[in-house]
Design a protein around this motif. Structure first.
Motif: not given
Length: 167
Positions: A12-16
Motif C-alpha cells: 500500500i505504501q509503495k502504491k501511495n
C-alpha cells in the motif's frame, strides 16, 4: 521475515509513493507550462509596449494619441484575459487529472485498506464486523465528498474560461 500484514501495508505504501511521484511530476509539468505562458505573454506585452511608445511619440494630434492609447489598452487587456483563460484551462485540466488520480487512490487504496482489515479481523478470535463496515462507510463518504468538491471546482473553472471581454 515480514509478516503478511506488513507485506500488505508495504505494498500500500509503495502504491501511495508511486501516486505521489506521479502527482509531483504532473505538478512540475503544469507549472512549467504556466511559466512558459506567463513569460511569453510578458515578453509580447513588453515588445508591444515599446512599439506603442514609439508610435505614440510620433503622434502630434491629441485625439489620435487618445485613440491609440485606447486601442493599446484594449489589446493589452484582451491579451491578459487570454493568458488568464489559458492558465485557468491548464489548471482545470490538471485538477481533473489530480482528481482522477485521487479517486483511483481512494478507490484502490481504500479497498486495499479494507481488504487488509478484513484479513486482520479474520485472524482475531472475535470478529467485529461493525468496525469493518464503519471503515468502509468512512472511505465511501470521503470518496463521495472528494468527487463533489472536484466537480464543483471543475465547474467553477469552466465558467471562468467562458468569460469573454466586453468590446
Amino acid at each position: 521475515m515480514a509478516t503478511k500484514q506488513e507485506q500488505q501495508f508495504n505494498e500500500i505504501q509503495k502504491k501511495n509513493l508511486e501516486a505521489a511521484m506521479r502527482l509531483a511530476q504532473l505538478s512540475i509539468e503544469n507549472s512549467q507550462r504556466i511559466m512558459e505562458l506567463q513569460v511569453g505573454t510578458a515578453k509580447s506585452l513588453f515588445e508591444e509596449g515599446v512599439a506603442n511608445a514609439k508610435a505614440l511619440s510620433g503622434v502630434k494630434d491629441p485625439a489620435e494619441a487618445l485613440s491609440l492609447r485606447t486601442a493599446y489598452a484594449q489589446a493589452t487587456t484582451e491579451k491578459m484575459l487570454s493568458c488568464a483563460r489559458e492558465i485557468a484551462e491548464i489548471t482545470s485540466k490538471t485538477q481533473a487529472e489530480v482528481g482522477k488520480m485521487v479517486t483511483e487512490q481512494l478507490t484502490g487504496g481504500g479497498q486495499d485498506v479494507v481488504d487488509s482489515f478484513q484479513k486482520l479481523f479474520k485472524g482475531l478470535p472475535i470478529g467485529d464486523h461493525n468496525a469493518l463496515g464503519s471503515i468502509q462507510a468512512a472511505m465511501d463518504t470521503a470518496r463521495a465528498a472528494y468527487e463533489q468538491m472536484t466537480k464543483a471546482s471543475a465547474d467553477a473553472f469552466q465558467a471562468f474560461t467562458k468569460i469573454t471581454p466586453k468590446k
